[in-house]
Design a protein around this motif. Sequence first.
Motif, PDB file in Angstrom:
ATOM      1  N   CYS A  48       0.830  -1.209   0.000  1.00 31.34           N
ATOM      2  CA  CYS A  48       0.000   0.000   0.000  1.00 31.34           C
ATOM      3  C   CYS A  48       0.859   1.251   0.000  1.00 31.34           C
ATOM      4  N   GLU A  49       1.875   1.279   0.851  1.00 29.04           N
ATOM      5  CA  GLU A  49       2.739   2.458   0.940  1.00 29.04           C
ATOM      6  C   GLU A  49       3.491   2.696  -0.369  1.00 29.04           C
ATOM      7  N   ALA A  50       3.861   1.625  -1.060  1.00 27.64           N
ATOM      8  CA  ALA A  50       4.521   1.769  -2.362  1.00 27.64           C
ATOM      9  C   ALA A  50       3.550   2.348  -3.394  1.00 27.64           C
ATOM     10  N   HIS A  51       2.303   1.898  -3.343  1.00 29.83           N
ATOM     11  CA  HIS A  51       1.271   2.422  -4.252  1.00 29.83           C
ATOM     12  C   HIS A  51       1.006   3.899  -3.973  1.00 29.83           C
ATOM     13  N   VAL A  52       0.932   4.247  -2.690  1.00 34.02           N
ATOM     14  CA  VAL A  52       0.729   5.643  -2.294  1.00 34.02           C
ATOM     15  C   VAL A  52       1.886   6.505  -2.796  1.00 34.02           C
ATOM     16  N   ALA A  53       3.112   6.021  -2.640  1.00 30.73           N
ATOM     17  CA  ALA A  53       4.279   6.776  -3.100  1.00 30.73           C
ATOM     18  C   ALA A  53       4.246   6.983  -4.606  1.00 30.73           C
ATOM     19  N   GLU A  54       3.785   5.980  -5.338  1.00 29.37           N
ATOM     20  CA  GLU A  54       3.679   6.095  -6.799  1.00 29.37           C
ATOM     21  C   GLU A  54       2.648   7.151  -7.186  1.00 29.37           C
ATOM     22  N   LEU A  55       1.501   7.143  -6.506  1.00 27.61           N
ATOM     23  CA  LEU A  55       0.456   8.132  -6.800  1.00 27.61           C
ATOM     24  C   LEU A  55       0.916   9.533  -6.398  1.00 27.61           C
ATOM     25  N   GLN A  56       1.616   9.648  -5.298  1.00 28.37           N
ATOM     26  CA  GLN A  56       2.140  10.950  -4.880  1.00 28.37           C
ATOM     27  C   GLN A  56       3.111  11.502  -5.919  1.00 28.37           C
ATOM     28  N   SER A  57       3.908  10.633  -6.505  1.00 33.00           N
ATOM     29  CA  SER A  57       4.834  11.051  -7.556  1.00 33.00           C
ATOM     30  C   SER A  57       4.074  11.561  -8.777  1.00 33.00           C
ATOM     31  N   LEU A  58       3.016  10.857  -9.159  1.00 32.89           N
ATOM     32  CA  LEU A  58       2.178  11.301 -10.279  1.00 32.89           C
ATOM     33  C   LEU A  58       1.559  12.665  -9.981  1.00 32.89           C
ATOM     34  N   ALA A  59       1.110  12.833  -8.743  1.00 33.32           N
ATOM     35  CA  ALA A  59       0.483  14.101  -8.349  1.00 33.32           C
ATOM     36  C   ALA A  59       1.464  15.255  -8.438  1.00 33.32           C
ATOM     37  N   LYS A  60       2.681  15.027  -8.011  1.00 29.40           N
ATOM     38  CA  LYS A  60       3.694  16.079  -8.038  1.00 29.40           C
ATOM     39  C   LYS A  60       4.127  16.409  -9.462  1.00 29.40           C
ATOM     40  N   ARG A  61       4.054  15.410 -10.365  1.00 29.74           N
ATOM     41  CA  ARG A  61       4.456  15.626 -11.760  1.00 29.74           C
ATOM     42  C   ARG A  61       3.319  16.173 -12.610  1.00 29.74           C
ATOM     43  N   GLY A  62       2.116  16.286 -12.040  1.00 23.73           N
ATOM     44  CA  GLY A  62       0.971  16.770 -12.805  1.00 23.73           C
ATOM     45  C   GLY A  62       0.380  15.733 -13.723  1.00 23.73           C
ATOM     46  N   GLU A  63       0.489  14.456 -13.334  1.00 25.97           N
ATOM     47  CA  GLU A  63       0.035  13.368 -14.198  1.00 25.97           C
ATOM     48  C   GLU A  63      -1.009  12.470 -13.533  1.00 25.97           C
ATOM     49  N   ILE A  64      -1.583  12.921 -12.425  1.00 25.42           N
ATOM     50  CA  ILE A  64      -2.555  12.082 -11.720  1.00 25.42           C
ATOM     51  C   ILE A  64      -3.964  12.383 -12.207  1.00 25.42           C
ATOM     52  N   SER A  65      -4.774  11.338 -12.340  1.00 23.57           N
ATOM     53  CA  SER A  65      -6.171  11.500 -12.759  1.00 23.57           C
ATOM     54  C   SER A  65      -7.047  11.855 -11.562  1.00 23.57           C
ATOM     55  N   ILE A  66      -8.271  12.283 -11.857  1.00 24.50           N
ATOM     56  CA  ILE A  66      -9.222  12.583 -10.779  1.00 24.50           C
ATOM     57  C   ILE A  66      -9.462  11.336  -9.929  1.00 24.50           C
ATOM     58  N   ALA A  67      -9.682  10.195 -10.582  1.00 23.21           N
ATOM     59  CA  ALA A  67      -9.968   8.953  -9.853  1.00 23.21           C
ATOM     60  C   ALA A  67      -8.799   8.551  -8.959  1.00 23.21           C
ATOM     61  N   ASP A  68      -7.589   8.586  -9.508  1.00 21.30           N
ATOM     62  CA  ASP A  68      -6.421   8.198  -8.713  1.00 21.30           C
ATOM     63  C   ASP A  68      -6.143   9.199  -7.589  1.00 21.30           C
ATOM     64  N   ALA A  69      -6.479  10.474  -7.811  1.00 22.92           N
ATOM     65  CA  ALA A  69      -6.298  11.485  -6.763  1.00 22.92           C
ATOM     66  C   ALA A  69      -7.186  11.175  -5.562  1.00 22.92           C
ATOM     67  N   VAL A  70      -8.399  10.705  -5.820  1.00 19.35           N
ATOM     68  CA  VAL A  70      -9.300  10.350  -4.721  1.00 19.35           C
ATOM     69  C   VAL A  70      -8.808   9.073  -4.033  1.00 19.35           C
ATOM     70  N   ASN A  71      -8.356   8.095  -4.810  1.00 25.26           N
ATOM     71  CA  ASN A  71      -7.787   6.883  -4.228  1.00 25.26           C
ATOM     72  C   ASN A  71      -6.609   7.224  -3.318  1.00 25.26           C
ATOM     73  N   LEU A  72      -5.759   8.144  -3.766  1.00 28.05           N
ATOM     74  CA  LEU A  72      -4.619   8.575  -2.957  1.00 28.05           C
ATOM     75  C   LEU A  72      -5.089   9.206  -1.653  1.00 28.05           C
ATOM     76  N   ALA A  73      -6.073  10.079  -1.730  1.00 27.84           N
ATOM     77  CA  ALA A  73      -6.588  10.733  -0.522  1.00 27.84           C
ATOM     78  C   ALA A  73      -7.173   9.712   0.448  1.00 27.84           C
ATOM     79  N   VAL A  74      -7.942   8.762  -0.075  1.00 29.81           N
ATOM     80  CA  VAL A  74      -8.564   7.742   0.769  1.00 29.81           C
ATOM     81  C   VAL A  74      -7.505   6.908   1.478  1.00 29.81           C
ATOM     82  N   LEU A  75      -6.509   6.436   0.746  1.00 30.98           N
ATOM     83  CA  LEU A  75      -5.474   5.596   1.357  1.00 30.98           C
ATOM     84  C   LEU A  75      -4.644   6.381   2.366  1.00 30.98           C
TER      85      LEU A  75
END
Length: 395
Positions: A48-75
């Motif tokens: 889970c923590e590895a998945h969160v880190a991957e999504l955080q990286s996408l968010a910082k690069r401006g490449e995260i989707s709306i759906a994945d942004a919510v998944n990141l917030a939930v986790l």
Amino acid sequence: ESPPPPAELAKELEFPDAPSTDYNARPPPAGADAITRATTDPEALATCEAHVAELQSLAKRGEISIADAVNLAVLEEMLRDPTTVCHAEDLQAGSSYNIPKLTQQTFGKLRGADEIIDEGHFLGKAIGEGMNGYRPIVEMMNTNFAIYAMAEISSAGNTFATTGGQFQMPLTIVGAGGTAPNQALGAEHSQPFHAYIMGIPGLKIGAAASPDAAYGMTKSMIRDNGPCFLFLPVKMMKETKGHAAVGECMPINKCKLVHKASDDAVAGGRAVTVLTYLHGLKECQSVLPEIQAEGLDIDLIELRSLKPLDMETIRDSLARTHKVAILDESTNSGGVGATVSALIHEQCFDLLDAPVKRLCMDDAPVPYASSMEVAVVKRGSDVVKAVFDFMLKKI
């Protein structure tokens, strides 16, 4: 003999937390991290923590989707607070948009509950959890499915007041909904449920059309001690990508000025305030160059908070433009635009040079066929026409 309760108590019991609450300042429960690590399988937690880190990286690069942004917030919130739980249909598979992805695999079946197709049933479970010290998140695969939980949503909104403030209701409902042009989902899946629940007391209702808003508002709503409902644009869940401010909660009582009309257009009376939300934001952004090509411009405001409504931001814009159109993803009768229009006429009438122009859905059911749907669902081309009509004094 007890004295009667004061009149002002009614408004005080509307929300457990003031709409202006800064959720970044809200600490996690004492010993939260230790509890999470003691009750979670180390291997699952590492995944889970590895998945969160991957999504955080996408968010910082401006490449995260709306759906994945919510998944990141939930986790992130489930890792932060062991009283946070999640309910969804098809939860193990991530539901339709991966919003509850890895919740059950990481936190087990009690904190990540894969639910039967009975929205009233599992929303009712969440209400019980909220009254007993937990912080439930309910993902609706499509927000229109929540029609079958209308009684439970009403109960959630009223609980804090009907118990005299004895029971808080930290419940977050999130899901994809709204009605995009050419949506092709048919009448049942294209209803404006956000408008249906506007009249339920005690609810905070938001709409997020960008990854940044979806992420920050989800985190804030999860930390809020009252019931919140966040609507996301069903046709933009995976395609719309951008930045998200990792770790930051966002206000859930504010509009967002997405584009400010030029001072030249404002000075020449060639600017219009346009209010919209969900898919309407993309529609307005797509026609902005066409409007500007004619020497006109708009203050484009995203209504991220549908309830309570941020009238201050709207009034500030009207003080500049004196004209307003609302691209509304709900019906002519009883819609969000009707409420917004009424409040503008009541509170900002002195600033208006023309009546409010509502661009709302027709009261007819939304057709599946695009050739018919165009008569029901408004879009960017309707915004262009409204702006031109203001300039030609047709409104």
